[in-house]
Every structure is written in C-alpha cells, then in structure tokens.
Enzyme design. Structure first.
Site, PDB file in Angstrom:
ATOM      1  N   ASP A 115       0.835  -1.206   0.000  1.00  0.00           N
ATOM      2  CA  ASP A 115       0.000   0.000   0.000  1.00  0.00           C
ATOM      3  C   ASP A 115       0.872   1.260   0.000  1.00  0.00           C
ATOM      4  O   ASP A 115       2.039   1.221   0.397  1.00  0.00           O
ATOM      5  CB  ASP A 115      -0.898   0.035   1.251  1.00  0.00           C
ATOM      6  CG  ASP A 115      -1.915  -1.093   1.245  1.00  0.00           C
ATOM      7  OD1 ASP A 115      -2.244  -1.601   0.154  1.00  0.00           O
ATOM      8  OD2 ASP A 115      -2.374  -1.468   2.342  1.00  0.00           O
TER       9      ASP A 115
HETATM   10  N1  URA Z   1      -1.308  -6.032   3.689  1.00  0.00           N
HETATM   11  C1  URA Z   1      -1.764  -4.763   3.742  1.00  0.00           C
HETATM   12  O1  URA Z   1      -2.793  -4.499   4.352  1.00  0.00           O
HETATM   13  N2  URA Z   1      -1.070  -3.805   3.119  1.00  0.00           N
HETATM   14  C2  URA Z   1       0.091  -4.038   2.465  1.00  0.00           C
HETATM   15  O2  URA Z   1       0.693  -3.111   1.916  1.00  0.00           O
HETATM   16  C3  URA Z   1       0.552  -5.364   2.424  1.00  0.00           C
HETATM   17  C4  URA Z   1      -0.167  -6.345   3.046  1.00  0.00           C
END
Ligand code: URA
Length: 236
Positions: A102
């Site tokens: 993310d």
């Molecule tokens: N899980 C998440 O919630 N975000 C990420 O970036 C990776 C795994």
C-alpha cells in the site's frame, strides 16, 4: 524453441494465462502473422507483437530489493504523477514491482524485468511466506490471540497464518507491535485481517519475503539480488 504463451509471460508482459487469452483473442502476432494456436513454438529470433506493440525478448534480467518508503506507489506508472517504486531505482531496463505494498506501507519489495520469476513469486501455489510488522491501535487480548491461532476469515476466505509474535505491548500508548507471517497476497490483507479482529493497523512494514530480509537497507535504499538469491527464489 519455446511455447508462445510462455515466452510472453517470461517477457514480463503478463501472466501465462493472460497470454493464452490474448492469443485466442487474435491479439498476438509472430513475424507479422497473427497466431491463434496455443502452444505455437517460437525462437528467440522471432518478433512477437501484442496489439501491434513489439515485445522485448532479449533483455538482461535484473533483480532489485527495495526498502519502500511511505508515500510511494507500488507500480511502474502513476496517472496522478506520484513517485513510484520504479522511480527510486537507477536502472535502464523496464522493471516492475512483484506484488504490491500500500501507499502508506513500508518495507521489502522486489523489482525485476523477469516475468517468470515475478509470476512464480506471486502465485499462491508457491507458498512464498511474507512477514509484516504491524503497529496496532490498542492492546491485543487473549481472545484475539486465540483467533489468530485458529485462522481468520477475510472476505469469505481463511487467511493462512504461518506464524505470529507479539513484539511489544505499550500500555501507555495503547499500541501493540505484532510480527505476522502469511503466504497470500490479497490487497490490504493485513489491514483487513486486523480490521476483522477489531484493530486498526497504524503502521505496516514488510520485513521479510521468504529468506530475504531488510538487513541494513535504509528507507528508499535498494540492493541488487545476488545470483545465489535469485536461484534460491527460483527453487521455490
Ligand atoms: N497487507 C496490507 O494491508 N497492506 C500491504 O501493503 C501489504 C499487506
């Protein structure tokens, strides 16, 4: 000589399955002739085009391990002009990230132009474990720990939790640091897993991809994977 759909997938253009769809949709040509038969064998000298765009089949393969900073997007391009993980790597090849983190997640991400390895690492069948360190708002309770042990269902599917460890409970700040290892790559899976358990993830870092770890890579720093590491990833 190799099968056309495999050559397309290896170029990093798309997965093998998607390549098969493109062939059946008559979007792929070899040396100017549209090919519709799956399994057509081609050599490295053949010119493959998809929707009129030539594939680069003869590139050197490169592999990077980046410690992604917060506020950087995990894709090759961003229509809003935000910095991408690819912008952070000084490389002339067309590379792309393997999977996603993310925008606000930090930590390890692999970038490569090797479609075959990328597909291998992303395929759930290959069970590549990834470890995250999550800072949770709140103090984790016994009931939640029991639920983590049993496995948590997110969007109708159970998340396979390989391992987890409570790293720290800060009673004053009311936060918990937990390290958790899973093998799947659904979007926002860690945040959604803890949301399911009633906890907000305040900060998230990926600390390991299988045997690869952050080590002393600072935020935004990267290194080239060694031949040995690439071979080890291929052996998964
Ligand atoms: N899980 C998440 O919630 N975000 C990420 O970036 C990776 C795994």
């Amino acid at each position: 000589m190799e099968r056309l759909q495999k050559v397309i997938a290896n170029s990093g253009y798309c997965s093998r399955r998607k390549a098969e769809e493109l062939i059946l949709q008559k979007k792929v040509s070899v040396n100017g002739q549209v090919v519709t038969e799956l399994g057509t064998k081609i050599s490295g000298d053949d010119v493959v085009e998809i929707d009129g765009q030539m594939l680069n089949l003869n590139h050197d393969k490169v592999y990077y391990l980046l410690n992604k900073p917060r506020g950087v997007i995990s894709s090759s391009k961003d229509e809003k002009g935000r910095t991408t993980v690819v912008d952070l790597i000084n490389c002339n090849q067309r590379i792309y990230p393997v999977g996603r983190l993310d925008y606000d997640t930090t930590g390890l991400i692999i970038l490569t132009n090797d479609g075959e390895l990328a597909n291998k690492l992303m395929h759930p069948r290959n069970n590549i474990p990834k470890t995250y360190l999550a800072k949770l708002a709140g103090i984790i309770d016994k009931e939640t720990i029991d639920k983590l042990k049993k496995g948590v269902v997110v969007d109708g599917r159970k998340v396979k939790i390989i391992d987890f460890k409570i790293k720290k409970k800060d009673l004053q700040k009311e936060t918990t640091y937990i390290s958790i290892t899973i093998i799947e790559g659904r979007n926002h899976i860690i945040k959604n897993l803890f949301k399911e358990l009633g906890y907000l993830v305040d900060k998230l870092t990926r600390t390991h991809i299988d045997f690869l770890e952050i080590g002393n890579l600072g935020s935004g720093e990267y290194r080239v994977l060694s031949t040995k590491e690439v071979k080890r990833l291929y052996s998964k």
